[in-house]
Design a protein around this motif. Structure first.
Motif, PDB file in Angstrom:
ATOM      1  N   ASP A  98       0.823  -1.208   0.000  1.00 23.03           N
ATOM      2  CA  ASP A  98       0.000   0.000   0.000  1.00 23.03           C
ATOM      3  C   ASP A  98       0.858   1.260   0.000  1.00 23.03           C
ATOM      4  O   ASP A  98       0.541   2.242  -0.685  1.00 23.03           O
ATOM      5  CB  ASP A  98      -0.917   0.012   1.227  1.00 23.03           C
ATOM      6  N   VAL A  99       1.930   1.244   0.783  1.00 22.58           N
ATOM      7  CA  VAL A  99       2.821   2.406   0.828  1.00 22.58           C
ATOM      8  C   VAL A  99       3.438   2.652  -0.546  1.00 22.58           C
ATOM      9  O   VAL A  99       3.480   3.790  -1.037  1.00 22.58           O
ATOM     10  CB  VAL A  99       3.929   2.214   1.886  1.00 22.58           C
ATOM     11  N   LEU A 100       3.909   1.593  -1.183  1.00 26.91           N
ATOM     12  CA  LEU A 100       4.536   1.744  -2.495  1.00 26.91           C
ATOM     13  C   LEU A 100       3.536   2.222  -3.546  1.00 26.91           C
ATOM     14  O   LEU A 100       3.860   3.071  -4.391  1.00 26.91           O
ATOM     15  CB  LEU A 100       5.165   0.416  -2.928  1.00 26.91           C
ATOM     16  N   ILE A 101       2.326   1.693  -3.490  1.00 26.02           N
ATOM     17  CA  ILE A 101       1.290   2.127  -4.444  1.00 26.02           C
ATOM     18  C   ILE A 101       0.991   3.605  -4.266  1.00 26.02           C
ATOM     19  O   ILE A 101       0.877   4.362  -5.243  1.00 26.02           O
ATOM     20  CB  ILE A 101       0.010   1.281  -4.261  1.00 26.02           C
ATOM     21  N   ASP A 102       0.851   4.049  -3.013  1.00 25.91           N
ATOM     22  CA  ASP A 102       0.581   5.465  -2.750  1.00 25.91           C
ATOM     23  C   ASP A 102       1.758   6.338  -3.185  1.00 25.91           C
ATOM     24  O   ASP A 102       1.562   7.453  -3.686  1.00 25.91           O
ATOM     25  CB  ASP A 102       0.299   5.685  -1.259  1.00 25.91           C
ATOM     26  N   ALA A 103       2.974   5.836  -2.980  1.00 20.49           N
ATOM     27  CA  ALA A 103       4.156   6.605  -3.373  1.00 20.49           C
ATOM     28  C   ALA A 103       4.206   6.790  -4.888  1.00 20.49           C
ATOM     29  O   ALA A 103       4.487   7.891  -5.386  1.00 20.49           O
ATOM     30  CB  ALA A 103       5.416   5.903  -2.878  1.00 20.49           C
ATOM     31  N   ILE A 104       3.924   5.718  -5.617  1.00 21.74           N
ATOM     32  CA  ILE A 104       3.927   5.794  -7.084  1.00 21.74           C
ATOM     33  C   ILE A 104       2.833   6.741  -7.563  1.00 21.74           C
ATOM     34  O   ILE A 104       3.042   7.560  -8.462  1.00 21.74           O
ATOM     35  CB  ILE A 104       3.746   4.385  -7.692  1.00 21.74           C
ATOM     36  N   ALA A 105       1.654   6.635  -6.940  1.00 30.31           N
ATOM     37  CA  ALA A 105       0.534   7.492  -7.336  1.00 30.31           C
ATOM     38  C   ALA A 105       0.828   8.965  -7.058  1.00 30.31           C
ATOM     39  O   ALA A 105       0.307   9.856  -7.746  1.00 30.31           O
ATOM     40  CB  ALA A 105      -0.732   7.060  -6.589  1.00 30.31           C
ATOM     41  N   ALA A 106       1.673   9.228  -6.044  1.00 31.60           N
ATOM     42  CA  ALA A 106       1.964  10.612  -5.658  1.00 31.60           C
ATOM     43  C   ALA A 106       3.003  11.271  -6.555  1.00 31.60           C
ATOM     44  O   ALA A 106       3.129  12.504  -6.557  1.00 31.60           O
ATOM     45  CB  ALA A 106       2.445  10.655  -4.210  1.00 31.60           C
ATOM     46  N   LEU A 107       3.760  10.482  -7.302  1.00 30.97           N
ATOM     47  CA  LEU A 107       4.856  11.040  -8.108  1.00 30.97           C
ATOM     48  C   LEU A 107       4.430  12.195  -9.019  1.00 30.97           C
ATOM     49  O   LEU A 107       5.096  13.237  -9.045  1.00 30.97           O
ATOM     50  CB  LEU A 107       5.512   9.934  -8.931  1.00 30.97           C
ATOM     51  N   PRO A 108       3.334  12.066  -9.783  1.00 22.81           N
ATOM     52  CA  PRO A 108       2.990  13.148 -10.713  1.00 22.81           C
ATOM     53  C   PRO A 108       2.661  14.466 -10.020  1.00 22.81           C
ATOM     54  O   PRO A 108       2.878  15.541 -10.608  1.00 22.81           O
ATOM     55  CB  PRO A 108       1.754  12.591 -11.455  1.00 22.81           C
ATOM     56  N   ARG A 109       2.140  14.400  -8.793  1.00 27.55           N
ATOM     57  CA  ARG A 109       1.738  15.637  -8.122  1.00 27.55           C
ATOM     58  C   ARG A 109       2.725  16.093  -7.045  1.00 27.55           C
ATOM     59  O   ARG A 109       2.525  17.146  -6.422  1.00 27.55           O
ATOM     60  CB  ARG A 109       0.348  15.470  -7.493  1.00 27.55           C
ATOM     61  N   PHE A 110       3.787  15.322  -6.827  1.00 27.17           N
ATOM     62  CA  PHE A 110       4.776  15.697  -5.818  1.00 27.17           C
ATOM     63  C   PHE A 110       5.605  16.869  -6.330  1.00 27.17           C
ATOM     64  O   PHE A 110       6.159  16.827  -7.425  1.00 27.17           O
ATOM     65  CB  PHE A 110       5.685  14.504  -5.508  1.00 27.17           C
ATOM     66  N   THR A 111       5.690  17.942  -5.527  1.00 25.19           N
ATOM     67  CA  THR A 111       6.361  19.162  -5.983  1.00 25.19           C
ATOM     68  C   THR A 111       7.699  19.411  -5.288  1.00 25.19           C
ATOM     69  O   THR A 111       8.395  20.370  -5.633  1.00 25.19           O
ATOM     70  CB  THR A 111       5.449  20.387  -5.750  1.00 25.19           C
ATOM     71  N   GLY A 112       8.060  18.558  -4.323  1.00 22.81           N
ATOM     72  CA  GLY A 112       9.324  18.735  -3.626  1.00 22.81           C
ATOM     73  C   GLY A 112      10.495  18.223  -4.448  1.00 22.81           C
ATOM     74  O   GLY A 112      10.341  17.769  -5.584  1.00 22.81           O
ATOM     75  N   SER A 113      11.666  18.304  -3.860  1.00 22.56           N
ATOM     76  CA  SER A 113      12.864  17.838  -4.541  1.00 22.56           C
ATOM     77  C   SER A 113      12.914  16.318  -4.549  1.00 22.56           C
ATOM     78  O   SER A 113      12.184  15.653  -3.805  1.00 22.56           O
ATOM     79  CB  SER A 113      14.111  18.377  -3.831  1.00 22.56           C
ATOM     80  N   ASP A 114      13.772  15.763  -5.393  1.00 22.09           N
ATOM     81  CA  ASP A 114      13.927  14.309  -5.437  1.00 22.09           C
ATOM     82  C   ASP A 114      14.376  13.779  -4.076  1.00 22.09           C
ATOM     83  O   ASP A 114      13.951  12.706  -3.645  1.00 22.09           O
ATOM     84  CB  ASP A 114      14.951  13.926  -6.511  1.00 22.09           C
ATOM     85  N   GLU A 115      15.228  14.544  -3.396  1.00 20.20           N
ATOM     86  CA  GLU A 115      15.710  14.120  -2.082  1.00 20.20           C
ATOM     87  C   GLU A 115      14.582  14.123  -1.046  1.00 20.20           C
ATOM     88  O   GLU A 115      14.531  13.281  -0.162  1.00 20.20           O
ATOM     89  CB  GLU A 115      16.843  15.023  -1.624  1.00 20.20           C
ATOM     90  N   MET A 116      13.657  15.071  -1.163  1.00 22.21           N
ATOM     91  CA  MET A 116      12.533  15.147  -0.223  1.00 22.21           C
ATOM     92  C   MET A 116      11.547  14.006  -0.417  1.00 22.21           C
ATOM     93  O   MET A 116      10.779  13.690   0.488  1.00 22.21           O
ATOM     94  CB  MET A 116      11.806  16.486  -0.397  1.00 22.21           C
TER      95      MET A 116
END
Length: 200
Positions: free
Chosen positions: A66-84
């Motif tokens: 579930d965590v990985l699925i949510d992380a993948i789904a968040a990629l397009p809308r994530f606005t922080g840096s790659d490190e964040m």
């Protein structure tokens, strides 16, 4: 100069601080499927270790997924840096762990340890699990199983428990370890109780 993993971090966590991980995140955000696979392969063991240190006696395969699925789904809308993004994924895991503890407090019947499960249903002093497995509730149990989305292994264990088999006997019949059967039984009963609460 390439970013090196800190020496004081366990390897699975340190892997998320390297240029390899940051490059995978950057590529995944651009839609590179190979980079996405690399990112997930680095994230999965770190998230598993993170959850295991915070949730004893709980089967965490579904949680990690579930965590990985949510992380993948968040990629397009994530606005922080790659490190964040690493910290963002840990936050997802932390929130899901908090939800698990909150749900457990809401329902005092939920056992936090597979070791708390009785080896065999006790007709003279039935627990809530025993009552659910009793003959008079077989139809209700069957209905719950249909809605609880049990895995095939969990269905097998519950079916055998409902026939009165001890966990050790179930392990022998399924050619699995007693620990495997105990955890599967615990996980199945947790799903059944959750389904029962939703349908009540």
């Amino acid at each position: 100069m390439a970013r090196q993993a800190p020496h004081n971090l366990p390897a699975v966590y340190a892997a998320l601080t390297t240029d390899s991980f940051l490059g995978a995140v950057a590529g995944a955000r651009l839609g590179d499927s190979q980079a996405l696979t690399a990112m997930v392969n680095l994230l999965a063991p770190a998230i598993r270790a993170y959850c295991q240190t915070r949730l004893r006696y709980v089967e965490i395969d579904d949680l990690v997924q579930d965590v990985l699925i949510d992380a993948i789904a968040a990629l397009p809308r994530f606005t922080g840096s790659d490190e964040m993004f690493r910290k963002y994924v840990y936050a997802i895991a932390s929130n899901k762990i908090i939800d698990i503890y909150r749900d457990a407090r809401r329902s005092r019947e939920i056992s936090t340890s597979p070791a708390d499960l009785p080896d065999r249903p006790d007709a003279t002093n039935p627990t809530p699990e025993d009552a659910a497995l009793g003959h008079e509730n077989r139809r209700h149990l069957a209905a719950l199983i249909e809605h609880a989305k049990l895995s095939p292994a969990e269905r097998q264990v519950i079916a055998l428990r409902s026939r009165g088999l001890a966990l050790v006997e179930i392990a022998q019949q399924l050619d699995k370890s007693a620990v495997y059967v105990r955890v599967a039984s615990h996980r199945a009963m947790r799903k059944l109780r959750s389904t029962h609460d939703r349908r009540s």
